[in-house]
Design an enzyme around this catalytic site. Structure first.
Site, PDB file in Angstrom:
ATOM      1  N   ALA A  71       0.899  -1.064   0.021  1.00 24.26           N
ATOM      2  CA  ALA A  71      -0.132   0.051   0.006  1.00 24.26           C
ATOM      3  C   ALA A  71       0.920   1.132   0.067  1.00 24.26           C
ATOM      4  CB  ALA A  71      -0.933   0.031   1.281  1.00 24.26           C
ATOM      5  N   ASN A 126      -4.127   4.077 -15.156  1.00 25.72           N
ATOM      6  CA  ASN A 126      -4.360   3.120 -13.860  1.00 25.72           C
ATOM      7  C   ASN A 126      -6.037   3.037 -13.315  1.00 25.72           C
ATOM      8  OD1 ASN A 126      -4.561   1.979 -11.377  1.00 25.72           O
ATOM      9  ND2 ASN A 126      -2.550   2.778 -10.556  1.00 25.72           N
ATOM     10  N   CYS A 129      -5.916   0.704  -9.163  1.00 25.87           N
ATOM     11  CA  CYS A 129      -5.193   0.712  -7.968  1.00 25.87           C
ATOM     12  C   CYS A 129      -6.179   0.282  -6.787  1.00 25.87           C
ATOM     13  CB  CYS A 129      -4.552   1.919  -7.571  1.00 25.87           C
ATOM     14  SG  CYS A 129      -4.038   2.049  -5.827  1.00 25.87           S
ATOM     15  N   ILE A 190      -3.499  -8.288 -14.845  1.00 25.15           N
ATOM     16  CA  ILE A 190      -4.470  -7.541 -13.892  1.00 25.15           C
ATOM     17  C   ILE A 190      -3.416  -6.430 -12.994  1.00 25.15           C
ATOM     18  CG2 ILE A 190      -6.480  -9.114 -13.877  1.00 25.15           C
ATOM     19  CD1 ILE A 190      -4.842 -10.353 -11.210  1.00 25.15           C
ATOM     20  N   ASN A 191      -4.131  -5.558 -12.212  1.00 30.89           N
ATOM     21  CA  ASN A 191      -3.487  -4.910 -11.130  1.00 30.89           C
ATOM     22  C   ASN A 191      -3.698  -6.043  -9.935  1.00 30.89           C
ATOM     23  OD1 ASN A 191      -2.565  -3.002  -9.388  1.00 30.89           O
ATOM     24  ND2 ASN A 191      -3.336  -1.244 -10.608  1.00 30.89           N
ATOM     25  N   GLY A 264       6.716  -7.621 -12.540  1.00 28.10           N
ATOM     26  CA  GLY A 264       6.818  -6.627 -11.521  1.00 28.10           C
ATOM     27  C   GLY A 264       7.396  -7.236 -10.375  1.00 28.10           C
ATOM     28  N   THR A 265       6.640  -7.918  -9.407  1.00 23.75           N
ATOM     29  CA  THR A 265       7.177  -8.553  -8.226  1.00 23.75           C
ATOM     30  C   THR A 265       8.357  -9.439  -8.210  1.00 23.75           C
ATOM     31  OG1 THR A 265       4.885  -8.254  -7.292  1.00 23.75           O
ATOM     32  CG2 THR A 265       6.536  -9.705  -6.096  1.00 23.75           C
TER      33      THR A 265
HETATM   34  O1  RRO Z   1       0.905   2.925  -5.223  1.00 23.46           O
HETATM   35  C1  RRO Z   1       0.323   2.020  -5.013  1.00 23.46           C
HETATM   36  O2  RRO Z   1       0.280   1.716  -3.727  1.00 23.46           O
HETATM   37  C2  RRO Z   1      -0.312   1.166  -5.674  1.00 23.46           C
HETATM   38  C3  RRO Z   1      -0.783   1.347  -7.052  1.00 23.46           C
HETATM   39 BR1  RRO Z   1      -0.861   2.847  -7.762  1.00 23.46          BR
HETATM   40  C4  RRO Z   1      -1.360   0.329  -7.752  1.00 23.46           C
HETATM   41  O3  RRO Z   1      -1.782   0.584  -8.989  1.00 23.46           O
HETATM   42  N1  RRO Z   1      -1.461  -1.044  -7.581  1.00 23.46           N
HETATM   43  C5  RRO Z   1      -0.776  -1.348  -6.299  1.00 23.46           C
HETATM   44  O4  RRO Z   1      -0.865  -2.613  -5.632  1.00 23.46           O
HETATM   45  N2  RRO Z   1      -0.399  -0.150  -5.243  1.00 23.46           N
END
Ligand code: RRO
Length: 304
Positions: A71, A126, A129, A190-191, A264-265
């Site tokens: 977060a 985006n 989020c 996905i996000n 990403g991760t």
């Molecule tokens: O910045 C974040 O906390 C965040 C974003 Br913008 C997003 O799109 N997805 C996420 O897991 N964290």
């Protein structure tokens, strides 16, 4: 294009199907050089808004089983400051996709327009989020909002517009269809998945924001399912994202319908070499199975 690994997404030519996902190292140009040297064929920046934003207090990340819950809270310098970084990123020699957020279609459009003026090769909206109020998934869970935002952005930019969708909804295909009908050039799926962790000793949520987004291998089956469902409903390219750590994951996403993948991760958990490892592994898979290109395997898990 004769190279087996090259792919084209809405006119963007990629030397292989891997991109750096938004949120990882995408705030400044310098560290991205190593990501590109390691084989990423495109970069997606951290999400950028109209104004600078601090993000949430610590702790902003907690490790979960097979993943991370973050977060961060959209920390970013705002588009005005960020234009200089976009200009520097242009020297990296790969397409630069600027991730954009806003609190209204007009704001999304303003930021996207500035990003393209500074040299962005595409923008990724985006709409997903999972934990910042009045933006991200709060907008992007509603197909009408998705469509309004894309339509507005498309009126001001002449570069490809990607819509990053949320899995935190009943039916992600409704969002993908709305994105396509509004003119999106691709969807990213996905996000992160809305999640939380609680410390059993203190009996309190661990993240300062309480809720965060789960990423990493824990969400891969959810992401593959989303890509598979979306592929059955839209014709625009799908960029797969969620828990990809190796070539087998990338191939799985492609078989489900992804034309390219974002990582990403795994960049945080593994070596930067994850990009070239995936590219090499996908190439061997294509050769072993007798395919001439990535394009030939996209969506073939749907064959009856
Ligand atoms: O910045 C974040 O906390 C965040 C974003 Br913008 C997003 O799109 N997805 C996420 O897991 N964290």
């Amino acid at each position: 294009m004769s190279e087996p690994l090259t792919v084209e997404i809405a006119g963007l030519k990629l030397s292989n199907p891997t991109m750096l996902a938004s949120g990882i190292l995408g705030l400044s140009a310098a560290p991205l050089e190593r990501i590109v040297e390691s084989g990423a064929a495109a970069i997606v920046t951290k999400s950028i808004g109209l104004k600078p934003r601090m993000g949430y207090a610590n702790p902003t990340v907690v490790q979960a089983e097979c993943g991370l819950i973050n977060a961060m809270g959209l920390p970013n310098p705002g588009i005005e400051m960020f234009t200089e970084e976009i200009r520097e990123m242009k020297h990296l020699g790969v397409p630069i996709i600027v991730s954009v957020y806003g609190y209204s279609p007009t704001e999304f459009a303003q930021v996207a327009s500035e990003a393209v003026k500074a040299g962005a090769d595409a923008v990724e909206l985006n709409l997903s989020c999972p934990h910042v109020e009045k933006t991200g998934a709060e907008i992007g869970q509603n197909p009408e909002n998705v469509a309004d935002t894309i339509r507005k952005v498309k009126t001001v930019v002449d570069k490809p517009v990607f819509a990053k969708l949320t899995p935190n909804t009943t039916d992600i295909t409704e969002l993908a269809v709305a994105a396509e009908e509004a003119g999106a050039d691709a969807v990213t799926a996905i996000n992160t998945v809305r999640a939380m962790a609680i410390d059993v000793e203190t009996a309190r949520p661990i993240l300062a924001n309480k809720f965060g987004g789960l990423s990493g291998p824990a969400i891969k089956p959810v992401a593959v399912r989303c890509v598979y469902e979306i592929y059955e409903k839209v014709k625009i390219p799908i960029i797969g994202c969620g828990g990809i750590t190796g070539w087998r994951d990338a191939v799985e996403f492609m078989l489900a319908g992804a034309a390219a993948v974002q990582v990403g991760t795994a960049v945080a958990f593994k070596d930067f070499q994850v990009f070239s490892e995936i590219a090499k592994g996908v190439k061997s898979y294509l050769e072993r199975k007798g395919f001439r290109s990535v394009r030939e395997i996209v969506g073939i898990a749907h064959r009856s």
